[in-house]
Design a protein around this motif. Structure first.
Motif, PDB file in Angstrom:
ATOM      1  N   LEU A   1       0.846  -1.206   0.087  1.00  0.00           N
ATOM      2  CA  LEU A   1       0.227  -0.068  -0.066  1.00  0.00           C
ATOM      3  C   LEU A   1       1.044   1.423  -0.072  1.00  0.00           C
ATOM      4  O   LEU A   1       1.958   1.237   0.368  1.00  0.00           O
ATOM      5  CB  LEU A   1      -1.117  -0.107   1.156  1.00  0.00           C
ATOM      6  CG  LEU A   1      -1.865  -1.151   1.430  1.00  0.00           C
ATOM      7  CD1 LEU A   1      -2.573  -1.025   2.816  1.00  0.00           C
ATOM      8  CD2 LEU A   1      -2.931  -1.211   0.240  1.00  0.00           C
ATOM      9  N   HIS A   2       0.169   2.199  -0.242  1.00  0.00           N
ATOM     10  CA  HIS A   2       0.893   3.593   0.023  1.00  0.00           C
ATOM     11  C   HIS A   2       0.784   4.183   1.221  1.00  0.00           C
ATOM     12  O   HIS A   2      -0.350   3.709   1.751  1.00  0.00           O
ATOM     13  CB  HIS A   2       0.189   4.612  -1.112  1.00  0.00           C
ATOM     14  CG  HIS A   2       0.955   6.004  -1.097  1.00  0.00           C
ATOM     15  ND1 HIS A   2       0.635   6.940  -0.143  1.00  0.00           N
ATOM     16  CD2 HIS A   2       1.686   6.547  -1.979  1.00  0.00           C
ATOM     17  CE1 HIS A   2       1.279   8.002  -0.247  1.00  0.00           C
ATOM     18  NE2 HIS A   2       2.043   7.871  -1.467  1.00  0.00           N
ATOM     19  N   PRO A   3       1.801   4.884   1.787  1.00  0.00           N
ATOM     20  CA  PRO A   3       1.488   4.858   3.291  1.00  0.00           C
ATOM     21  C   PRO A   3       0.517   5.891   3.758  1.00  0.00           C
ATOM     22  O   PRO A   3      -0.520   5.584   4.693  1.00  0.00           O
ATOM     23  CB  PRO A   3       2.675   6.049   3.502  1.00  0.00           C
ATOM     24  CG  PRO A   3       3.884   5.639   2.615  1.00  0.00           C
ATOM     25  CD  PRO A   3       2.897   5.165   1.299  1.00  0.00           C
ATOM     26  N   THR A   4      -0.204   6.625   2.841  1.00  0.00           N
ATOM     27  CA  THR A   4      -1.495   7.674   2.914  1.00  0.00           C
ATOM     28  C   THR A   4      -2.565   6.370   3.052  1.00  0.00           C
ATOM     29  O   THR A   4      -3.607   6.728   3.826  1.00  0.00           O
ATOM     30  CB  THR A   4      -1.683   8.535   1.856  1.00  0.00           C
ATOM     31  OG1 THR A   4      -0.723   9.249   1.835  1.00  0.00           O
ATOM     32  CG2 THR A   4      -2.924   9.307   2.149  1.00  0.00           C
TER      33      THR A   4
ATOM     34  N   THR B   1      -8.140  12.643   6.507  1.00  0.00           N
ATOM     35  CA  THR B   1      -6.914  12.571   6.011  1.00  0.00           C
ATOM     36  C   THR B   1      -6.064  13.723   5.527  1.00  0.00           C
ATOM     37  O   THR B   1      -5.132  13.863   5.456  1.00  0.00           O
ATOM     38  CB  THR B   1      -6.975  11.573   4.892  1.00  0.00           C
ATOM     39  OG1 THR B   1      -7.750  12.191   3.977  1.00  0.00           O
ATOM     40  CG2 THR B   1      -7.184  10.204   5.177  1.00  0.00           C
ATOM     41  N   GLY B   2      -6.692  14.846   5.590  1.00  0.00           N
ATOM     42  CA  GLY B   2      -6.103  16.233   5.054  1.00  0.00           C
ATOM     43  C   GLY B   2      -6.098  16.217   3.422  1.00  0.00           C
ATOM     44  O   GLY B   2      -5.448  17.007   2.868  1.00  0.00           O
TER      45      GLY B   2
ATOM     46  N   VAL C   1      -3.484  18.464  14.113  1.00  0.00           N
ATOM     47  CA  VAL C   1      -4.790  18.901  12.947  1.00  0.00           C
ATOM     48  C   VAL C   1      -4.930  20.500  12.717  1.00  0.00           C
ATOM     49  O   VAL C   1      -4.828  20.835  11.861  1.00  0.00           O
ATOM     50  CB  VAL C   1      -6.041  18.283  13.502  1.00  0.00           C
ATOM     51  CG1 VAL C   1      -7.368  18.698  12.802  1.00  0.00           C
ATOM     52  CG2 VAL C   1      -5.848  16.763  13.369  1.00  0.00           C
ATOM     53  N   GLU C   2      -4.775  21.082  14.028  1.00  0.00           N
ATOM     54  CA  GLU C   2      -5.004  22.637  13.764  1.00  0.00           C
ATOM     55  C   GLU C   2      -3.923  23.221  13.129  1.00  0.00           C
ATOM     56  O   GLU C   2      -4.214  23.928  12.240  1.00  0.00           O
ATOM     57  CB  GLU C   2      -5.017  23.100  15.513  1.00  0.00           C
ATOM     58  CG  GLU C   2      -6.305  22.771  16.216  1.00  0.00           C
ATOM     59  CD  GLU C   2      -6.076  23.102  17.505  1.00  0.00           C
ATOM     60  OE1 GLU C   2      -5.023  23.487  18.041  1.00  0.00           O
ATOM     61  OE2 GLU C   2      -7.058  22.919  18.450  1.00  0.00           O
TER      62      GLU C   2
END
Length: 169
Positions: A51-54, A78-79, A160-161
């Motif tokens: 998989l891709h890390p994301t 996930t942004g 996250v902020e």
């Protein structure tokens, strides 16, 4: 043996502020090293699973959610942009890791959940690392574990902020 300095200075009493400043600096350094080590671990685990890390992070986050998510919710979690999140979901569908379900409240939307197809493989891949991470916590008291959990929860909020700030949102 004679003392080369007959009038040695008394040792200064520990300065609470200096000690706190040193501890904060040490925690900051340790956190940066931990983040770097976890990034390398995440890449290695993603490689192991093809998989891709994301994609791996999305699978991990989906596993923490009590209900299936929309692609928009995955984008926020996930942004990613909505287009990137759609491509991520498509990759996870092809990999047999997620499935789409109709949204029971809105026919225009679908919800994404993990599928059981590859669950044994993913669970097995996490066995050794999960045990090692759990053992790393064995030496801590319940009070210390509470402090660690509060620190991780708070730094997650700050992360996250700050990601939103950097993206200009």
């Amino acid at each position: 043996m004679s003392n080369p300095n007959p009038n040695p200075r008394p040792k200064p009493k520990p300065n609470r502020k200096a000690n706190r400043a040193e501890l904060l600096a040490a925690v900051t350094v340790a956190a940066r090293r931990q983040h770097a080590a976890y990034t390398l671990f995440n890449q290695a685990m993603a490689d192991r699973l093809g998989l891709h890390p994301t994609d791996l992070q999305c699978v991990s986050l989906l596993g923490l959610e009590p209900d299936p998510l929309t692609t928009g919710e995955i984008a926020k979690l996930t942004g990613l942009t909505s287009g990137s999140a759609t491509r991520l979901v498509d990759r996870l569908l092809r990999a047999g890791l997620v499935e789409r379900h109709p949204d029971p409240h809105d026919r225009r939307r679908t919800r994404i959940s993990l599928t059981a197809d590859r669950a044994p493989e993913i669970t097995a891949a996490w066995d050794a690392p999960g045990t090692a991470f759990a053992e790393a916590l064995d030496e801590f008291t319940e009070e210390e574990l509470g402090a660690i959990e509060r620190y991780l929860a708070r730094t997650t909020e700050v992360g996250v902020e700050q990601a939103e700030r950097l993206r200009g949102q």
